[in-house]
Design a protein around this motif. Structure first.
Motif, PDB file in Angstrom:
ATOM      1  N   ASP A  41       0.823  -1.210   0.000  1.00 23.43           N
ATOM      2  CA  ASP A  41       0.000   0.000   0.000  1.00 23.43           C
ATOM      3  C   ASP A  41       0.862   1.268   0.000  1.00 23.43           C
TER       4      ASP A  41
ATOM      5  N   LEU B 299      -1.276   4.300  -1.437  1.00 23.71           N
ATOM      6  CA  LEU B 299      -2.693   4.119  -1.111  1.00 23.71           C
ATOM      7  C   LEU B 299      -2.935   3.905   0.378  1.00 23.71           C
TER       8      LEU B 299
ATOM      9  N   ASN C 270      -3.351   5.782   2.983  1.00 22.09           N
ATOM     10  CA  ASN C 270      -4.359   6.553   3.708  1.00 22.09           C
ATOM     11  C   ASN C 270      -5.782   6.317   3.209  1.00 22.09           C
ATOM     12  N   ARG C 271      -5.954   5.450   2.213  1.00 22.83           N
ATOM     13  CA  ARG C 271      -7.305   5.196   1.703  1.00 22.83           C
ATOM     14  C   ARG C 271      -7.890   3.886   2.200  1.00 22.83           C
TER      15      ARG C 271
ATOM     16  N   VAL D  43      -9.210  -1.072  -2.742  1.00 24.31           N
ATOM     17  CA  VAL D  43      -8.829   0.327  -2.905  1.00 24.31           C
ATOM     18  C   VAL D  43      -8.419   0.538  -4.356  1.00 24.31           C
TER      19      VAL D  43
ATOM     20  N   HIS E 290      -6.800   2.516  -7.490  1.00 23.94           N
ATOM     21  CA  HIS E 290      -5.714   3.483  -7.633  1.00 23.94           C
ATOM     22  C   HIS E 290      -6.270   4.783  -8.200  1.00 23.94           C
ATOM     23  N   LYS E 291      -5.698   5.922  -7.703  1.00 19.27           N
ATOM     24  CA  LYS E 291      -6.247   7.232  -8.102  1.00 19.27           C
ATOM     25  C   LYS E 291      -6.120   7.458  -9.600  1.00 19.27           C
TER      26      LYS E 291
END
Lengths: 227, 272
Positions: free
Chosen positions: B51, B56, B58-59, B79, B81-82
Motif C-alpha cells: 500500500d 494508497l 491513507n485510503r 482500494v 488506484h487514483k
C-alpha cells in the motif's frame, strides 16, 4: 479396484495402506476414501504408493483424510521419485520400495543386486534425493541440493551441490558427472571438499575412493554398474 | 471483456529485499495501463507495505480480514488506484493478528478477486514458511525475482523447487538490480550465471536505478510515468511479455561492448 488396507501384525507396527496397481480414472484420494469407508482401523499407517505420482497437495489431502478416520500417516514408500521428493518436502518418513513385478526390469539389467533409480529433473537447493541402490539423475544438482545413494551416483548434468555415494558403506561406489563441481563429495565414510578451479570443458569426471581419500579423474568410459 | 480465465500470479523470491513488492506495484500499474483489470493482493501480512509503494496507505478502510469475516463486502475493501482505476489493491489484514489466515482463506480471497479481474498478483512474503505456503496455496503461476547475488540466487533456487513440488506452472524469472559495469568487470554474477543455475525462462531484466528509491518513497510506481526511467521501462516490458508479446531481452552488460551499439549511442547523444 480400491486401495488395500492391511492391518498391522504387531501392535507397535503401522498398518499398511497400498494404492491399487492399475491407475484408473479415480484419484488416489478417492481410492483411499472408498477403502476407509469399510474399515474401522486406527493408529499409525504406512502408505505404499507403487507407481503413483503424488504431489504435495495430494499427499496433504490424503494425510487429512486419514486423520479424519483416526489414522496417522507415518511413512511413504513408492517407486516414483516425485512422490518421494514430495514426501520429503512434507517432512514425512519415506523410502523407495522395490517394484513388485517384472515391470522394474531396469532394476536387474545391471546384473548386480543394486537397483537403479532414474530421476528426471534438476535437484534444487534444499532438495534431497536419497535412494537405496544406484541413482542416475537426468538433470543438474544445484548448489545446496543433495543426492545420495547406497551405490553409485551418476549425474547426466552438472553436479554443483553435495553428492554421497555408497551411503551404507560401499567403498567401491563412484560419483560420475558430466560436470563435476560439487560443494562436497562423500564416498562411504570419506568426505572431501569440491575443487576450487573451474572444470575442464567438455570432460566428464568421476570421483572414487583411492587409499581412503577421494580422487577425481576423467570418467572411465565404462558404465560403472557393469563393473 | 476478455473471455479467458484470470491469471493468478505469485510474486516471490525467498530472500527479502530483492524487489518483490516493487515488482508487484510496478507490474500492477503497467498491466492496468495496458487495459487489464488487475488486482494486487498483499500476502505479506506481518510486514505489509504494498500500500505504501502504491501511495494508497491513507485510503484503506477495510482489509482482507474483514472480507473473510463477512463484516464488509469485497468492493468496500478494495482500494482503487487514483490514476489507474483498472488497478485495485486488497490490503492485508491487521499485522497483529497473524494466526487467522490459512491456505483455505487465501483460496477464498483469491477466488473472489479472480471473479472481477484479468490478473491477480500476489505479493509473497520473504521466507519459505507459513506465509509463503499460504500465499502459494491459491496461485496458478509464479514469477521468481532475484538479484545477481549468490545468496539471493540460492534462495530463489529453493523457492523454485518448492513451487515445482506444489505444481505451480509456469515459473518465470525476473532478474533485478543488475549493474552492467560490475557484470562487465566480472565483479557480479552475470545474467548467464544466474539463468544457468535457475534454468527458468527470463521474463525481464531490471538494471539498478536510483529512481526506484525515489518512487518508492513517493508512493508513485515508476510505470506511472509517461516516459519511464530504465527500471520503469523494464517493468513495463515485463508486463508486455507477460501478456504474450515477444520483446527481445537486451543484456546491458553485453550491449555496451558492441562497437556498433556504442557508435549508435554516441550518435544519439549528439543528435538530441
Amino acid at each position: 479396484m480400491a486401495a488395500a488396507l492391511i492391518p498391522a501384525l504387531a501392535p507397535d507396527q503401522p498398518h499398511l495402506l497400498r494404492l491399487p496397481e492399475g491407475m484408473g480414472s479415480a484419484s488416489a484420494l478417492e481410492e483411499v476414501h472408498q477403502t476407509l469407508r469399510q474399515s474401522s482401523l486406527q493408529g499409525p499407517v504406512a502408505l505404499e504408493c507403487g507407481d503413483w505420482l503424488l504431489r504435495v497437495p495430494e499427499l496433504r489431502d490424503l494425510e487429512q483424510l486419514l486423520q479424519r478416520h483416526g489414522l496417522k500417516l507415518r511413512r511413504i514408500s513408492g517407486h516414483s521419485p516425485g512422490t518421494l521428493v514430495a514426501a520429503a518436502a512434507l517432512g514425512l518418513d519415506h523410502g523407495r520400495s522395490r517394484p513388485v513385478n517384472g515391470s522394474g526390469s531396469n532394476a536387474t539389467a545391471s546384473g548386480s543386486s543394486d537397483p537403479l533409480t532414474v530421476h528426471r529433473g534438476t535437484l534444487r537447493s534444499g532438495d534431497h534425493l536419497q535412494v537405496e541402490g544406484s541413482v542416475l539423475l537426468l538433470g543438474d544438482v544445484n548448489p545446496g541440493a543433495r543426492i545420495s545413494a547406497g551405490g553409485h551416483v551418476l549425474v547426466w548434468g552438472r553436479l554443483r551441490g553435495m553428492a554421497h555415494a555408497g551411503c551404507s558403506g560401499d567403498r567401491s561406489a563412484r560419483i560420475v558427472a558430466l560436470q563435476l563441481r560439487p560443494l562436497q563429495l562423500r564416498i562411504a565414510d570419506a568426505v572431501a571438499r569440491g575443487p576450487e578451479e573451474p572444470p575442464p570443458a567438455g570432460l566428464a569426471e568421476e570421483a572414487l575412493l583411492v587409499d581412503g581419500t577421494i580422487r577425481i579423474d576423467p570418467a572411465s568410459p565404462g558404465w560403472p554398474l557393469l563393473q | 471483456m476478455t473471455s479467458t480465465s484470470p491469471r493468478i500470479i505469485l510474486i516471490c523470491s525467498g530472500k527479502g529485499g530483492v524487489g518483490k513488492t516493487t515488482l508487484t506495484a510496478n507490474l500492477g500499474i503497467a498491466l492496468a495501463r495496458l487495459g487489464e483489470r488487475t488486482a494486487v493482493l498483499d500476502a505479506d501480512f506481518g510486514l505489509r507495505n504494498l500500500d505504501l509503494l502504491l501511495g494508497l496507505e491513507n485510503r484503506i478502510v477495510y482489509t482482507a480480514q474483514e472480507v473473510l469475516a463477512g463484516t464488509c463486502r469485497l468492493e468496500q475493501a478494495l482500494v482503487k488506484h487514483k490514476l489507474q482505476p483498472n488497478l485495485s489493491l486488497l490490503p492485508a489484514g491487521n499485522p497483529r493478528m497473524l494466526e487467522w489466515l490459512t491456505p483455505e482463506d487465501m483460496k477464498k480471497i483469491v477466488a473472489l478477486l479472480a471473479e472481477r479481474s484479468d490478473y491477480v498478483l500476489i505479493d509473497c512474503p520473504a521466507g519459505i514458511e507459513d506465509g509463503f505456503k499460504n500465499a502459494a496455496a491459491a496461485a496458478q503461476e509464479a514469477i521468481v525475482i532475484t538479484t545477481p547475488e549468490v545468496s539471493a540466487v540460492r534462495d530463489a533456487d529453493r523457492v523454485i523447487g518448492l513451487l515445482n513440488v506444489q505444481g505451480i506452472q509456469p515459473v518465470q524469472l525476473v532478474l533485478n538490480r543488475v549493474r552492467p559495469k560490475m557484470v562487465a568487470s566480472q565483479e557480479m554474477l552475470s545474467v548467464d550465471d544466474v539463468t544457468d543455475i535457475l534454468a527458468l525462462p527470463l521474463l525481464g531484466l531490471v538494471v539498478e536505478d536510483e529512481q526506484v528509491i525515489v518512487s518508492t518513497n513517493r508512493g508513485e510506481p515508476l510505470t506511472l510515468q509517461g516516459a519511464p526511467s530504465p527500471a520503469g521501462q523494464a517493468y513495463l516490458n515485463v508486463a508486455q511479455r507477460l501478456r504474450g508479446e515477444d520483446l527481445p531481452i537486451v543484456d546491458p552488460s553485453k550491449e555496451r561492448t558492441g562497437l556498433r551499439a556504442r557508435l549508435k549511442r554516441i550518435l544519439k547523444t549528439r543528435l538530441f
